[in-house]
Design a protein around this motif. Structure first.
Motif: not given
Length: 104
Positions: A1, A5-6, A9, A39-44, A103
């Motif tokens: 990552m 981005v980190q 997040l 950001v969490l939504d896009s990562l998962t 989510r």
């Protein structure tokens, strides 16, 4: 990552945890409303799971040897300044928060 981005997040989750700490649960439930976490939504997005478990920790802890060293330092500084300045050794100041993000 990527680091950017980190960092985004981390800031997003920190803001959500701070919001949780200030809010109260919805009437009749134990659920706390939180704004969406993009950001969490896009990562998962590619993960089939609906829920995400997150943890946030803050603060520090000390070993007994480290704490004893801090107490000795407090005594030394207190004696050298003739009691004008006496720092207080803190044993620990830590917290751990866990949350489940839905989510949907």
């Amino acid at each position: 990552m990527p680091a950017t981005v980190q960092l985004r997040l981390q800031r997003e989750v920190l803001a959500a945890v701070q919001q949780l700490m200030r809010s109260k649960p919805q009437k009749g439930t134990t659920l706390y409303p939180v704004a969406p976490l993009p950001v969490l939504d896009s990562l998962t997005a590619g993960v089939p799971a609906r829920h995400v478990l997150g943890t946030v920790r803050h603060g520090f802890t000390r070993t007994s040897e480290n704490y004893q060293g801090q107490v000795a330092k407090t005594l030394g500084v207190g004696l050298l300044t003739l009691g004008m300045y006496v720092p207080v050794a803190v044993k620990a100041s830590a917290g751990l928060y866990a949350f489940v993000y839905d989510r949907q």
